[in-house]
Design a protein around this motif. Structure first.
Motif, short mmCIF file in Angstrom:
data_model
loop_
_atom_site.label_atom_id
_atom_site.label_comp_id
_atom_site.label_asym_id
_atom_site.label_seq_id
_atom_site.Cartn_x
_atom_site.Cartn_y
_atom_site.Cartn_z
N LEU A 5 0.83 -1.21 -0.05
CA LEU A 5 -0.06 0.08 0.15
C LEU A 5 0.84 1.16 0.02
O LEU A 5 0.51 2.18 -0.58
N ASP A 6 1.94 0.99 0.63
CA ASP A 6 3.00 2.23 0.85
C ASP A 6 3.39 2.61 -0.66
O ASP A 6 3.70 3.97 -1.19
N LEU A 8 2.13 2.22 -3.76
CA LEU A 8 1.07 2.67 -4.39
C LEU A 8 0.98 4.28 -4.41
O LEU A 8 0.98 4.78 -3.33
N SER A 9 0.94 5.17 -5.53
CA SER A 9 0.86 6.30 -5.42
C SER A 9 -0.34 7.09 -5.53
O SER A 9 -1.14 6.42 -6.44
N THR A 10 -0.77 8.14 -5.16
CA THR A 10 -1.86 8.81 -5.18
C THR A 10 -1.70 10.19 -5.91
O THR A 10 -0.64 10.63 -5.75
N PRO A 11 -2.67 10.59 -6.52
CA PRO A 11 -2.74 11.92 -7.14
C PRO A 11 -2.37 13.02 -6.35
O PRO A 11 -1.52 14.04 -6.53
N ALA A 12 -2.67 13.05 -4.85
CA ALA A 12 -2.24 13.98 -3.88
C ALA A 12 -0.81 14.09 -3.84
O ALA A 12 -0.28 15.14 -3.22
N GLN A 13 -0.07 12.81 -3.97
CA GLN A 13 1.38 13.04 -3.69
C GLN A 13 1.98 13.65 -4.87
O GLN A 13 3.09 14.41 -4.81
N TYR A 14 1.28 14.10 -5.89
CA TYR A 14 1.92 14.90 -7.08
C TYR A 14 1.47 16.35 -7.15
O TYR A 14 1.84 17.12 -7.81
#
Length: 128
Positions: A5-6, A8-14
């Motif tokens: 799970l760590d 995986l990237s989410t749009p909020a990280q960009y």
């Protein structure tokens, strides 16, 4: 499971990257606009005159030029880019094995087919 799970990237990280990119674009556009509006505007005949490395211009710059120069330049870029594709093979030739060797032989065959094609068409002849 937690490690997966760590990763995986989410749009909020960009979001920080997008903010930094927007700030950079706005900064550059702002500096260009400020220099355009605040900069001096003194258009003299010397500034508007064509400058050719300190050499007085003679004749018209729009004279026709032989297409051979452009053709050779384009062919050079074409074959230069093709040669760049040999580099990854040179780095990984042991791990690619015979399949990689066959692929490179096929690439070289296409490479030489293109070379002989332009040679037969007379693209490399300089005489008119």
């Amino acid at each position: 499971m937690m490690y997966l799970l760590d990763a995986l990237s989410t749009p909020a990280q960009y979001l920080p990257i997008a903010i930094q990119f927007a700030f950079g674009v706005l900064f550059v556009a702002g500096m260009i606009a400020i220099s355009h509006f605040l900069g001096p505007k003194r258009n003299t005949s010397d500034k508007l005159d064509t400058f050719e490395s300190g050499i007085e211009q003679i004749g018209n710059a729009r004279q026709p030029m032989a297409i051979k120069y452009f053709l050779v330049a384009i062919l050079f870029v074409l074959f230069d880019v093709e040669v760049i594709f040999f580099y990854p093979y040179a780095l990984n030739f042991k791990s690619l094995g015979w399949e990689g060797f066959a692929a490179v032989c096929m690439f070289v065959t296409f490479f030489f087919a293109g070379f002989f094609y332009i040679y037969k068409k007379g693209a490399l002849k300089w005489e008119d």
